[in-house]
Write a protein that holds these residues in place. Structure first.
Motif, PDB file in Angstrom:
ATOM      1  N   ASN A   1      -5.135  -2.815  -9.150  1.00 20.67           N
ATOM      2  CA  ASN A   1      -3.404  -2.410  -8.755  1.00 20.67           C
ATOM      3  C   ASN A   1      -2.716  -3.394  -9.720  1.00 20.67           C
ATOM      4  O   ASN A   1      -1.781  -3.831  -9.075  1.00 20.67           O
ATOM      5  N   TYR A   2      -3.111  -3.402 -10.898  1.00 24.67           N
ATOM      6  CA  TYR A   2      -2.310  -4.604 -11.832  1.00 24.67           C
ATOM      7  C   TYR A   2      -0.668  -4.324 -11.848  1.00 24.67           C
ATOM      8  O   TYR A   2       0.119  -5.128 -12.254  1.00 24.67           O
ATOM      9  N   ASN A   3      -0.444  -2.870 -11.796  1.00 23.54           N
ATOM     10  CA  ASN A   3       1.022  -2.774 -12.063  1.00 23.54           C
ATOM     11  C   ASN A   3       1.588  -2.151 -10.667  1.00 23.54           C
ATOM     12  O   ASN A   3       2.529  -1.433 -10.799  1.00 23.54           O
ATOM     13  N   PHE A   4       0.996  -2.419  -9.572  1.00 23.46           N
ATOM     14  CA  PHE A   4       1.680  -2.380  -8.372  1.00 23.46           C
ATOM     15  C   PHE A   4       2.035  -0.814  -7.970  1.00 23.46           C
ATOM     16  O   PHE A   4       3.172  -0.456  -7.711  1.00 23.46           O
ATOM     17  N   LEU A   5       1.176   0.091  -8.124  1.00 23.97           N
ATOM     18  CA  LEU A   5       1.430   1.616  -7.844  1.00 23.97           C
ATOM     19  C   LEU A   5       1.088   1.869  -6.418  1.00 23.97           C
ATOM     20  O   LEU A   5       1.617   2.588  -5.885  1.00 23.97           O
ATOM     21  N   TYR A   6       0.136   0.971  -5.896  1.00 26.48           N
ATOM     22  CA  TYR A   6      -0.441   1.556  -4.534  1.00 26.48           C
ATOM     23  C   TYR A   6       0.117   0.689  -3.369  1.00 26.48           C
ATOM     24  O   TYR A   6       0.036  -0.672  -3.446  1.00 26.48           O
ATOM     25  N   PHE A   7       0.865   1.244  -2.420  1.00 25.58           N
ATOM     26  CA  PHE A   7       1.486   0.494  -1.455  1.00 25.58           C
ATOM     27  C   PHE A   7       1.072   1.262  -0.241  1.00 25.58           C
ATOM     28  O   PHE A   7       1.614   2.186   0.372  1.00 25.58           O
ATOM     29  N   SER A   8      -0.480   1.102   0.157  1.00 21.91           N
ATOM     30  CA  SER A   8      -0.897   1.933   1.619  1.00 21.91           C
ATOM     31  C   SER A   8      -0.255   1.406   2.716  1.00 21.91           C
ATOM     32  O   SER A   8      -0.172   2.545   3.734  1.00 21.91           O
ATOM     33  N   ASN A   9       0.487   0.155   2.831  1.00 21.31           N
ATOM     34  CA  ASN A   9       1.009  -0.011   4.005  1.00 21.31           C
ATOM     35  C   ASN A   9       2.620   0.118   4.123  1.00 21.31           C
ATOM     36  O   ASN A   9       3.247  -0.361   4.750  1.00 21.31           O
ATOM     37  N   TYR A  10       2.982   1.094   3.229  1.00 16.78           N
ATOM     38  CA  TYR A  10       4.693   1.464   3.125  1.00 16.78           C
ATOM     39  C   TYR A  10       4.904   2.048   4.368  1.00 16.78           C
ATOM     40  O   TYR A  10       4.094   2.847   4.981  1.00 16.78           O
ATOM     41  N   VAL A  11       6.133   1.439   5.063  1.00 20.08           N
ATOM     42  CA  VAL A  11       6.696   2.294   6.172  1.00 20.08           C
ATOM     43  C   VAL A  11       7.910   2.921   5.887  1.00 20.08           C
ATOM     44  O   VAL A  11       8.279   3.950   6.485  1.00 20.08           O
ATOM     45  N   SER A  12       8.665   2.249   4.958  1.00 16.62           N
ATOM     46  CA  SER A  12      10.235   2.732   4.887  1.00 16.62           C
ATOM     47  C   SER A  12      10.505   2.244   3.375  1.00 16.62           C
ATOM     48  O   SER A  12       9.934   1.236   2.891  1.00 16.62           O
ATOM     49  N   PRO A  13      11.408   2.755   2.661  1.00 14.29           N
ATOM     50  CA  PRO A  13      12.094   2.215   1.380  1.00 14.29           C
ATOM     51  C   PRO A  13      12.328   0.821   1.465  1.00 14.29           C
ATOM     52  O   PRO A  13      12.616  -0.013   0.318  1.00 14.29           O
ATOM     53  N   ALA A  14      12.517   0.383   2.836  1.00 14.04           N
ATOM     54  CA  ALA A  14      12.960  -1.069   2.950  1.00 14.04           C
ATOM     55  C   ALA A  14      11.806  -2.094   3.356  1.00 14.04           C
ATOM     56  O   ALA A  14      11.840  -3.254   3.326  1.00 14.04           O
ATOM     57  N   GLU A  15      10.772  -1.467   3.557  1.00  8.90           N
ATOM     58  CA  GLU A  15       9.306  -2.037   3.969  1.00  8.90           C
ATOM     59  C   GLU A  15       8.148  -1.480   3.592  1.00  8.90           C
ATOM     60  O   GLU A  15       7.659  -0.514   3.882  1.00  8.90           O
ATOM     61  N   TYR A  16       7.920  -1.989   2.260  1.00  9.96           N
ATOM     62  CA  TYR A  16       6.622  -1.585   1.477  1.00  9.96           C
ATOM     63  C   TYR A  16       5.496  -2.245   1.981  1.00  9.96           C
ATOM     64  O   TYR A  16       4.288  -1.726   1.983  1.00  9.96           O
ATOM     65  N   GLY A  17       5.734  -3.480   2.428  1.00 14.36           N
ATOM     66  CA  GLY A  17       4.498  -4.433   2.532  1.00 14.36           C
ATOM     67  C   GLY A  17       3.841  -4.870   1.549  1.00 14.36           C
ATOM     68  O   GLY A  17       4.213  -4.703   0.155  1.00 14.36           O
ATOM     69  N   HIS A  18       2.583  -5.626   1.619  1.00 13.08           N
ATOM     70  CA  HIS A  18       1.946  -5.949   0.343  1.00 13.08           C
ATOM     71  C   HIS A  18       1.230  -4.904  -0.357  1.00 13.08           C
ATOM     72  O   HIS A  18       0.859  -3.976   0.259  1.00 13.08           O
ATOM     73  N   PRO A  19       1.218  -5.209  -1.949  1.00 12.89           N
ATOM     74  CA  PRO A  19       0.483  -3.993  -2.650  1.00 12.89           C
ATOM     75  C   PRO A  19      -0.998  -4.144  -2.395  1.00 12.89           C
ATOM     76  O   PRO A  19      -1.429  -5.053  -2.022  1.00 12.89           O
ATOM     77  N   ASP A  20      -1.627  -2.880  -2.640  1.00 11.90           N
ATOM     78  CA  ASP A  20      -3.072  -2.737  -2.343  1.00 11.90           C
ATOM     79  C   ASP A  20      -3.948  -3.644  -3.163  1.00 11.90           C
ATOM     80  O   ASP A  20      -3.481  -3.888  -4.295  1.00 11.90           O
ATOM     81  N   GLY A  21      -4.708  -4.459  -2.636  1.00  6.74           N
ATOM     82  CA  GLY A  21      -5.792  -5.356  -3.426  1.00  6.74           C
ATOM     83  C   GLY A  21      -5.135  -6.865  -3.345  1.00  6.74           C
ATOM     84  O   GLY A  21      -6.121  -7.759  -3.661  1.00  6.74           O
ATOM     85  N   TRP A  22      -3.917  -6.995  -2.952  1.00 12.34           N
ATOM     86  CA  TRP A  22      -3.399  -8.545  -2.927  1.00 12.34           C
ATOM     87  C   TRP A  22      -3.154  -8.855  -1.550  1.00 12.34           C
ATOM     88  O   TRP A  22      -3.006  -8.157  -0.688  1.00 12.34           O
ATOM     89  N   VAL A  23      -3.034 -10.240  -1.459  1.00 12.25           N
ATOM     90  CA  VAL A  23      -2.921 -10.980  -0.030  1.00 12.25           C
ATOM     91  C   VAL A  23      -1.655 -11.778  -0.345  1.00 12.25           C
ATOM     92  O   VAL A  23      -1.637 -12.429  -1.358  1.00 12.25           O
TER      93      VAL A  23
END
Length: 328
Positions: free
Chosen positions: A23-45
């Motif tokens: 996910n080097y270019n931050f396409l994946y956000f599985s923990n997305y809740v809303s446009p104001a709350e994407y959470g951490h990008p997949d694979g990253w801590v």
């Protein structure tokens, strides 16, 4: 001329490698809740105070610090089978593209558990931070970190990549072939491939070497002592997410599955077996009983039931398969 020849050789070698960053270019956000709350990008801590998420205006990952000023975004680049054979005693180069609107202390580092190399900046502007590490023969891993120690600032990160060799290239295919967290199924084996974990076993806590999958699951199916639990899919059928449609009429009553905290019309919830409401008609025979010169039709009083039939559950014809989840 000699320097140019070396550069060409190193570039050709780098072109044969794979990008170690998922996910080097931050396409994946599985923990997305809303446009104001994407959470951490997949694979990253993400560790520290502040927030991290997708900044849609620039399509980048935005790291925002708070008063404490300490925020770290990291990824374990060694999380794939037999990483020791590939990475130990090799040179790895990483590069991060960052934008700072104001002055901020930002660094990019690589660590093999023994030695850490770092590149940093503290001025406003656009930067390509680059760091190179000779991975030791006794390396215990390979961790990439982006850190900010300045309070109340934002750091925009557009992409981060790393590969074996002295030149980091952004257009390499990823070491992870596919999507972490993807569920797969197999009909010819009961053993999961090396890059996958079985979901046909009791719910277990992820081990220490699965931080990228842990960042995707994010305790959706419960949390062990430190990390996410894998779901236990033994014996279950799957059903597509209702997502507000009327196909699953009881979607809002779906239950938590295992140790999960998620219920209602959401992915990963449980719906127990049930018959659709219906009734059965039962035919009664008339009993003719003579009374004097006439006869009266009587129906016997009492309870009745249909004949027992069927097995231990209601099910369609099916074939048993191994379900797995991808971690590398």
């Amino acid at each position: 001329m000699e320097n140019y020849t070396t550069y060409v050789q190193e570039t050709l070698r780098a072109m044969q490698q794979l990008n170690l960053v998922y996910n080097y270019n931050f396409l994946y956000f599985s923990n997305y809740v809303s446009p104001a709350e994407y959470g951490h990008p997949d694979g990253w801590v993400f560790v520290g105070e502040g927030s991290v998420g997708l900044y849609t205006s620039n399509n980048c990952c935005r790291l925002a610090t708070e008063a404490s000023g300490q925020a770290v975004l990291s990824q374990a680049l060694h999380e794939f089978p037999r990483w020791q054979e590939l990475l130990r005693s090799e040179t790895v180069t990483a590069k991060a593209h960052v934008h700072l609107e104001t002055e901020a202390a930002v660094s990019l580092s690589l660590s093999d558990g023994i030695v850490t190399k770092e590149s940093s900046t503290n001025a406003a502007g656009d930067y390509e931070l680059e760091v190179q590490l000779a991975v030791g023969a006794a390396a215990t891993g390979l961790i990439l970190k982006i850190e900010c120690s300045t309070p109340n600032v934002v750091v925009d990160i557009s992409k981060v990549y790393a590969n074996i060799g002295s030149i980091a290239l952004s257009n390499l295919a990823c070491m992870v072939n596919g999507v972490i967290g993807e569920r797969k199924q197999y009909i010819a084996t009961e053993n999961p491939p090396a890059q996958e974990l079985s979901l046909c076993q009791s719910a277990e806590e992820l081990g220490i070497g699965y931080s990228r999958l842990d960042s995707v699951l994010n305790h959706r199916y419960g949390k062990g002592e430190n990390r996410s639990l894998l779901p236990d899919m033994r014996g279950y059928f799957s059903r597509a997410w209702n997502h507000g449609a009327s196909i699953d009429p009881d979607a809002n009553q779906r239950q938590k599955w295992g140790a999960s905290n998620v219920s209602g019309d959401h992915v990963g919830t449980l719906e127990l077996e049930e018959f659709k409401e219906h009734n059965h008609s039962i035919a009664f025979s008339e009993i003719a009983t003579p009374v004097g010169q006439a006869s009266v039709n009587l129906v016997g009083k009492g309870k009745t039931s249909t004949t027992m039939t069927g097995g231990n559950e209601t099910r369609p014809s099916n074939i048993s398969e191994l379900y797995t989840i991808k971690w590398a």
